[in-house]
Design an enzyme around this catalytic site. Structure first.
Site, PDB file in Angstrom:
ATOM      1  N   ARG A  23       0.865  -1.230   0.117  1.00  0.00           N
ATOM      2  CA  ARG A  23       0.000   0.057  -0.162  1.00  0.00           C
ATOM      3  C   ARG A  23       0.764   1.174   0.361  1.00  0.00           C
ATOM      4  O   ARG A  23       0.374   2.235   0.616  1.00  0.00           O
ATOM      5  CB  ARG A  23      -0.951   0.042   1.052  1.00  0.00           C
ATOM      6  CG  ARG A  23      -2.094  -1.069   1.274  1.00  0.00           C
ATOM      7  CD  ARG A  23      -3.208  -0.738   0.647  1.00  0.00           C
ATOM      8  NE  ARG A  23      -4.186  -1.582   0.608  1.00  0.00           N
ATOM      9  CZ  ARG A  23      -5.622  -1.565   1.193  1.00  0.00           C
ATOM     10  NH1 ARG A  23      -5.838  -0.344   1.595  1.00  0.00           N
ATOM     11  NH2 ARG A  23      -6.413  -2.247   1.337  1.00  0.00           N
ATOM     12  N   ARG A  27      -3.288   6.766   0.910  1.00  0.00           N
ATOM     13  CA  ARG A  27      -3.808   7.938   1.514  1.00  0.00           C
ATOM     14  C   ARG A  27      -2.803   8.751   2.159  1.00  0.00           C
ATOM     15  O   ARG A  27      -3.147  10.025   2.788  1.00  0.00           O
ATOM     16  CB  ARG A  27      -4.872   7.615   2.359  1.00  0.00           C
ATOM     17  CG  ARG A  27      -6.222   7.169   1.592  1.00  0.00           C
ATOM     18  CD  ARG A  27      -7.261   6.487   2.147  1.00  0.00           C
ATOM     19  NE  ARG A  27      -6.641   5.181   2.591  1.00  0.00           N
ATOM     20  CZ  ARG A  27      -7.186   4.152   3.000  1.00  0.00           C
ATOM     21  NH1 ARG A  27      -8.665   4.444   3.380  1.00  0.00           N
ATOM     22  NH2 ARG A  27      -6.889   3.135   3.458  1.00  0.00           N
ATOM     23  N   ARG A  36      -7.291  11.668  -5.705  1.00  0.00           N
ATOM     24  CA  ARG A  36      -8.441  11.205  -4.765  1.00  0.00           C
ATOM     25  C   ARG A  36      -9.528  12.264  -4.589  1.00  0.00           C
ATOM     26  O   ARG A  36     -10.663  11.727  -4.509  1.00  0.00           O
ATOM     27  CB  ARG A  36      -8.066  10.471  -3.521  1.00  0.00           C
ATOM     28  CG  ARG A  36      -9.072  10.011  -2.797  1.00  0.00           C
ATOM     29  CD  ARG A  36      -9.455   8.581  -3.399  1.00  0.00           C
ATOM     30  NE  ARG A  36     -10.274   7.830  -2.623  1.00  0.00           N
ATOM     31  CZ  ARG A  36     -11.501   7.906  -2.744  1.00  0.00           C
ATOM     32  NH1 ARG A  36     -12.209   8.883  -3.511  1.00  0.00           N
ATOM     33  NH2 ARG A  36     -12.471   7.058  -1.916  1.00  0.00           N
ATOM     34  N   ASP A  72      -6.768  -2.767  -7.130  1.00  0.00           N
ATOM     35  CA  ASP A  72      -7.167  -3.516  -5.791  1.00  0.00           C
ATOM     36  C   ASP A  72      -7.599  -4.776  -6.005  1.00  0.00           C
ATOM     37  O   ASP A  72      -7.611  -5.458  -7.054  1.00  0.00           O
ATOM     38  CB  ASP A  72      -8.402  -2.618  -5.550  1.00  0.00           C
ATOM     39  CG  ASP A  72      -8.826  -2.907  -3.988  1.00  0.00           C
ATOM     40  OD1 ASP A  72      -7.738  -2.732  -3.075  1.00  0.00           O
ATOM     41  OD2 ASP A  72      -9.962  -2.904  -3.496  1.00  0.00           O
ATOM     42  N   TYR A 149     -14.612 -12.108   1.068  1.00  0.00           N
ATOM     43  CA  TYR A 149     -15.451 -10.961   0.510  1.00  0.00           C
ATOM     44  C   TYR A 149     -16.514 -11.261  -0.279  1.00  0.00           C
ATOM     45  O   TYR A 149     -17.487 -10.371  -0.183  1.00  0.00           O
ATOM     46  CB  TYR A 149     -14.174  -9.935  -0.398  1.00  0.00           C
ATOM     47  CG  TYR A 149     -14.325  -8.717   0.258  1.00  0.00           C
ATOM     48  CD1 TYR A 149     -13.189  -8.321   1.276  1.00  0.00           C
ATOM     49  CD2 TYR A 149     -15.067  -7.811   0.026  1.00  0.00           C
ATOM     50  CE1 TYR A 149     -13.096  -7.065   1.884  1.00  0.00           C
ATOM     51  CE2 TYR A 149     -15.208  -6.527   0.326  1.00  0.00           C
ATOM     52  CZ  TYR A 149     -14.263  -6.058   1.431  1.00  0.00           C
ATOM     53  OH  TYR A 149     -14.210  -4.792   2.089  1.00  0.00           O
TER      54      TYR A 149
HETATM   55  O1  CP3 Z   1      -0.103  -1.706  -2.538  1.00  0.00           O
HETATM   56  C1  CP3 Z   1      -0.231  -0.749  -3.219  1.00  0.00           C
HETATM   57  O2  CP3 Z   1       0.068   0.442  -3.148  1.00  0.00           O
HETATM   58  C2  CP3 Z   1      -1.235  -1.025  -4.381  1.00  0.00           C
HETATM   59  C3  CP3 Z   1      -2.510  -0.723  -4.287  1.00  0.00           C
HETATM   60  C4  CP3 Z   1      -3.353  -1.712  -3.267  1.00  0.00           C
HETATM   61  C5  CP3 Z   1      -4.697  -1.303  -2.864  1.00  0.00           C
HETATM   62  N1  CP3 Z   1      -5.213  -2.135  -2.288  1.00  0.00           N
HETATM   63  C6  CP3 Z   1      -5.328   0.230  -3.275  1.00  0.00           C
HETATM   64  C7  CP3 Z   1      -6.275   0.581  -2.003  1.00  0.00           C
HETATM   65  C8  CP3 Z   1      -3.245  -3.074  -3.016  1.00  0.00           C
HETATM   66  C9  CP3 Z   1      -2.121  -3.834  -3.042  1.00  0.00           C
HETATM   67  C10 CP3 Z   1      -4.544  -3.211  -2.365  1.00  0.00           C
HETATM   68  C11 CP3 Z   1      -4.703  -4.511  -1.635  1.00  0.00           C
HETATM   69  C12 CP3 Z   1      -6.059  -5.019  -1.004  1.00  0.00           C
HETATM   70  N2  CP3 Z   1      -7.388  -4.408  -1.138  1.00  0.00           N
HETATM   71  C13 CP3 Z   1      -6.336  -5.867   0.145  1.00  0.00           C
HETATM   72  C14 CP3 Z   1      -4.972  -6.612   0.617  1.00  0.00           C
HETATM   73  C15 CP3 Z   1      -3.992  -6.136   1.344  1.00  0.00           C
HETATM   74  C16 CP3 Z   1      -4.341  -5.939   2.609  1.00  0.00           C
HETATM   75  O3  CP3 Z   1      -4.441  -4.514   3.466  1.00  0.00           O
HETATM   76  O4  CP3 Z   1      -4.804  -6.674   3.412  1.00  0.00           O
HETATM   77  C17 CP3 Z   1      -7.672  -5.886   0.552  1.00  0.00           C
HETATM   78  C18 CP3 Z   1      -8.211  -6.718   1.606  1.00  0.00           C
HETATM   79  C19 CP3 Z   1      -8.056  -5.006  -0.311  1.00  0.00           C
HETATM   80  C20 CP3 Z   1      -9.462  -4.518  -0.309  1.00  0.00           C
HETATM   81  C21 CP3 Z   1      -9.850  -3.257  -0.038  1.00  0.00           C
HETATM   82  N3  CP3 Z   1      -9.381  -2.079  -0.668  1.00  0.00           N
HETATM   83  C22 CP3 Z   1     -10.151  -2.739   1.309  1.00  0.00           C
HETATM   84  C23 CP3 Z   1     -10.518  -3.619   2.508  1.00  0.00           C
HETATM   85  C24 CP3 Z   1     -10.010  -1.438   1.321  1.00  0.00           C
HETATM   86  C25 CP3 Z   1     -10.758  -0.284   2.279  1.00  0.00           C
HETATM   87  C26 CP3 Z   1     -10.105  -0.143   3.431  1.00  0.00           C
HETATM   88  C27 CP3 Z   1      -8.841   0.811   2.966  1.00  0.00           C
HETATM   89  O5  CP3 Z   1      -7.973   0.678   3.339  1.00  0.00           O
HETATM   90  O6  CP3 Z   1      -9.473   1.920   2.807  1.00  0.00           O
HETATM   91  C28 CP3 Z   1      -9.937  -1.000  -0.030  1.00  0.00           C
HETATM   92  C29 CP3 Z   1      -9.563   0.242  -0.561  1.00  0.00           C
HETATM   93  C30 CP3 Z   1      -8.253   0.803  -1.223  1.00  0.00           C
HETATM   94  N4  CP3 Z   1      -7.585  -0.095  -1.708  1.00  0.00           N
HETATM   95  C31 CP3 Z   1      -7.540   2.160  -1.116  1.00  0.00           C
HETATM   96  C32 CP3 Z   1      -6.220   2.008  -1.521  1.00  0.00           C
HETATM   97  C33 CP3 Z   1      -5.375   3.068  -1.731  1.00  0.00           C
HETATM   98  C34 CP3 Z   1      -8.156   3.123  -0.454  1.00  0.00           C
HETATM   99  C35 CP3 Z   1      -9.153   3.780  -1.205  1.00  0.00           C
HETATM  100  C36 CP3 Z   1      -9.475   5.352  -0.840  1.00  0.00           C
HETATM  101  O7  CP3 Z   1      -8.741   6.272  -1.236  1.00  0.00           O
HETATM  102  O8  CP3 Z   1     -10.368   5.576  -0.112  1.00  0.00           O
END
Ligand code: CP3
Length: 343
Positions: A23, A27, A36, A72, A149
């Site tokens: 990640r 943010r 964003r 994602d 999920y």
């Molecule tokens: O790592 C990176 O920089 C690449 C991008 C990336 C995102 N999600 C972008 C994202 C990666 C590798 C993920 C993986 C991901 N997504 C996982 C596995 C990793 C982990 O944290 O366990 C999971 C479970 C998800 C599903 C997901 N996407 C959730 C549960 C959420 C909401 C929680 C949160 O962190 O906001 C997201 C949203 C998400 N995916 C955001 C980002 C940058 C935030 C979105 C926003 O800007 O509001």
């Protein structure tokens, strides 16, 4: 090109320990908000120029040794026919979660290039922008995390509904997991074909399982997905999970050239159990980055010292970087890892 990361994936000797953060685009970076604030999250993911620009942000800001494509875990579910929505404050929601056999029947599985063309486009655009500076990681969710999920329809504490299907109708569970494993493998192969030089599988929720349940209900499917990818690409595969201290050997059995571990187990203990024929990625607690930098450094040194010169360590956090992480500590930590391990 900085090839430390790929060398470490192959357990070759490196000039310094490679470091990147799960990640790492997101943010906690001011630059992320310039996009964003203008686009809904899914639109950013599906617009290759935007996804590429965000992927590049941490590469431009810090000395990371790998980029990870800004996508994602969940859009693959949308491509199968589930209605995915990212709700501000609530996280991702699926409006029509899988609950019955008929719901599984209704899923559509198309080739990845057709189902998620934007992922390949984002990777190709990013590869061009990277100009070989660092390798690009493609990724997907593991079958268990994605199926949870799809069934729960959102995050869950105990996964009662998902495990309800798992225990209550194992035949349908295995059918769904098998279908998911094929779609995941296809997506990862498509990402490698588009130019991703390494691949990571996220089994973020696998820590919810007992070892016996992992072996029976999950391992065969993760193993299948990873084996198909291995047969069809040369890209190193990182198999990441959290809360895996009780099932590490099984995670390895499922596959992966590198195993990603969280901070709930000491890195050297994990590596002793896994054996020297795999690399290891991790494992600083992401919350440590909120501490004064002296503490960050002390804890990073502890992780790095515990490796004791073994080949194949990739420094990372034990889970994704958190939204309010101080950027100054991120930059300093990356530089510290390189300085401290320089050979
Ligand atoms: O790592 C990176 O920089 C690449 C991008 C990336 C995102 N999600 C972008 C994202 C990666 C590798 C993920 C993986 C991901 N997504 C996982 C596995 C990793 C982990 O944290 O366990 C999971 C479970 C998800 C599903 C997901 N996407 C959730 C549960 C959420 C909401 C929680 C949160 O962190 O906001 C997201 C949203 C998400 N995916 C955001 C980002 C940058 C935030 C979105 C926003 O800007 O509001």
């Amino acid at each position: 090109m900085s090839d430390r990361f790929l060398k470490a994936c192959r357990r070759e000797s490196v000039d310094a320990t490679p470091v990147w953060f799960m990640r790492q685009a997101g943010r906690y970076m001011k630059a992320y908000w310039t996009y964003r604030n203008r686009y809904p999250f899914l639109e950013m993911v599906k617009t290759p120029e935007v996804a590429a620009a965000i992927t590049m942000q941490p590469v431009n800001a810090y000395d990371v040794d790998a980029a990870i494509i800004f996508q994602d875990l969940l859009p693959i579910l949308e491509a199968m026919g589930l209605e995915l929505d990212y709700v501000k404050g609530a996280g991702p929601v699926i409006h029509n979660p899988i609950r019955t056999r008929a719901d599984i029947d209704a899923l559509t599985v198309k080739p990845a290039e057709e189902a998620m063309p934007y992922t390949g486009d984002a990777i190709r655009t990013t590869i061009a922008e990277l100009e070989g500076r660092v390798p690009l990681i493609g990724f997907a969710g593991a079958p268990f995390t994605l199926v949870c999920y799809a069934i729960e329809g959102g995050s869950s504490r105990n996964y009662e509904i998902a495990k309800g299907l798992m225990y209550g109708d194992p035949k349908q569970w295995h059918r769904l997991m098998d279908l998911m494993a094929s779609a995941i493998a296809d997506s990862l192969i498509a990402q490698a074909n588009a130019g991703a030089q390494a691949l990571q599988v996220f089994d973020s929720w696998v820590g919810a399982l007992s070892p016996a349940d992992y072996r029976e209900y999950v391992l065969p499917h993760s193993q299948k997905a990873l084996a198909i990818v291995k047969q069809n690409t040369d890209a190193p595969l990182i198999h990441f999970g959290t809360g895996t201290a009780g099932i590490l050997e099984l995670i390895k059995e499922a596959g992966g050239d590198v195993i990603g571990v969280d901070w709930r187990i000491d890195l050297n203990v994990a590596w002793d159990r896994l054996g020297s024929d795999v690399g290891i990625q991790g494992n600083l607690d992401p919350v440590v980055l909120f501490a004064p930098f002296e503490e960050v450094e002390r804890q990073a040194r502890r992780v790095l010292d515990s490796v004791q010169g073994r080949r194949g360590h990739i420094f990372n956090l034990g889970h994704g970087i958190l939204p309010r992480t101080p950027v100054e500590n991120v930059r300093k930590l990356i530089d510290f890892v390189h300085e401290y391990t320089k050979r």
